[in-house]
Write an enzyme that holds these catalytic residues in place. Structure first.
Site, PDB file in Angstrom:
ATOM      1  N   SER A 263       0.957  -1.150   0.521  1.00  0.00           N
ATOM      2  CA  SER A 263      -0.163   0.028  -0.047  1.00  0.00           C
ATOM      3  C   SER A 263       0.810   1.300  -0.509  1.00  0.00           C
ATOM      4  CB  SER A 263      -1.145   0.253   1.405  1.00  0.00           C
ATOM      5  OG  SER A 263      -1.994   1.377   1.459  1.00  0.00           O
TER       6      SER A 263
ATOM      7  N   TYR B 103      -2.140  -0.395  10.016  1.00  0.00           N
ATOM      8  CA  TYR B 103      -2.282  -0.346   8.849  1.00  0.00           C
ATOM      9  C   TYR B 103      -0.825  -0.417   8.627  1.00  0.00           C
ATOM     10  CZ  TYR B 103      -4.150  -0.917   3.918  1.00  0.00           C
ATOM     11  OH  TYR B 103      -3.931  -1.424   2.629  1.00  0.00           O
TER      12      TYR B 103
ATOM     13  N   LYS C 215       2.438  -2.343   6.688  1.00  0.00           N
ATOM     14  CA  LYS C 215       2.175  -2.325   5.437  1.00  0.00           C
ATOM     15  C   LYS C 215       3.480  -2.225   4.726  1.00  0.00           C
ATOM     16  CE  LYS C 215      -1.275  -3.773   3.022  1.00  0.00           C
ATOM     17  NZ  LYS C 215      -1.663  -4.587   2.854  1.00  0.00           N
TER      18      LYS C 215
END
Length: 254
Positions: A136, A149, A153
């Site tokens: 991402s 998150y 990533k």
């Protein structure tokens, strides 16, 4: 262009919808045999490949069972696409994230890949295959309310580089594809309602401008699939250890 994927054997995690479904469709269109792992099997996935498995990839044995099924079914493995991932908690600030929230994100976004790679590597070393992880832009663009998150990533991108260094000399290429905002259910219908909420189209239309996307549009899952399949195909033998952006210009200022 012939990607020379006819007869290649692949595993795609998170294959039931969105990017994973698009990657599965693209691989099978090139003649590859794909084992699609998904927590909830979809009719769309069954239409793309006869080889599917319902599995929770955030569990300790889930990734190994999926990869093992593929190796047993196909007699080996050439490609591993680690696509499964996503938010495991509602958007919230750092101080509201408890240990269990971090563990849930770790299991889904990072440890699922570690476990899948660990199981797949013997077969991939034999076939001199490829691993592609779907990351991402948040690995490079830390944002409030996406703290855990983005951290996972970023770790995923670093993992790919380390794997490439260790196993690249033995013939296994490892890359990361890092998309920006992709038009999937995470944006269209995040709450899995029978019908998207009123005003969804207007809300979505405003997002590219608000996020300063150069293209003025969301990324289509099929665009990400093209990049994943090209990196998996072996037509770019010198491409390994990279973090490949497809972000609609989101990170242009970094």
């Amino acid at each position: 262009m012939d990607l020379k994927l006819q007869g290649k054997r692949a595993v795609v995690t998170g294959a039931g919808r969105g990017i994973g479904l698009a990657v599965t469709r693209a691989l099978t269109a090139e003649g590859a045999h794909v084992m699609g792992g998904t927590r909830s099997e979809s009719a769309a996935l069954r239409e793309v490949t006869p080889h599917t498995m319902e599995v929770d990839l955030a569990t300790p044995d889930g990734p190994a069972r999926l990869v093992g099924r593929a190796v047993d079914t196909f007699g080996g493995l050439d490609i591993l696409v680690n696509n499964v991932g996503g938010r495991t908690t509602p958007a919230t600030g750092f101080l509201e994230l408890a240990d269990e929230d971090w563990r849930a994100s770790f299991d889904l976004n990072l440890l699922s890949t570690v476990r899948a790679v660990r199981t797949a590597l013997p077969a991939l070393l034999e076939s001199r295959g490829a691993i592609v992880n779907v990351g991402s832009v948040n690995a490079q663009l830390p944002l409030p309310f996406l703290t855990e998150y983005g951290a996972m990533k970023a770790a995923l991108a670093n993992l790919a580089k380390a794997l490439s260094e260790e196993f690249g000399p033995r013939g296994v290429r490892v890359n990361t594809v890092s998309p920006g905002p992709v038009l999937t259910d995470a944006w269209i219908n995040p709450h899995r309602l029978e019908r998207p909420a009123p005003g969804t189209e207007e809300r979505l239309a405003a997002v590219p401008g608000r996020m300063r996307l150069t293209t003025g549009a969301f990324i289509d899952p099929e665009e990400v699939a093209v990049m994943v399949v090209l990196l998996a195909s072996g037509r770019l033998p010198g491409a390994t250890g990279g973090d490949w952006l497809i972000d609609a210009g989101m990170l242009k200022s970094l």
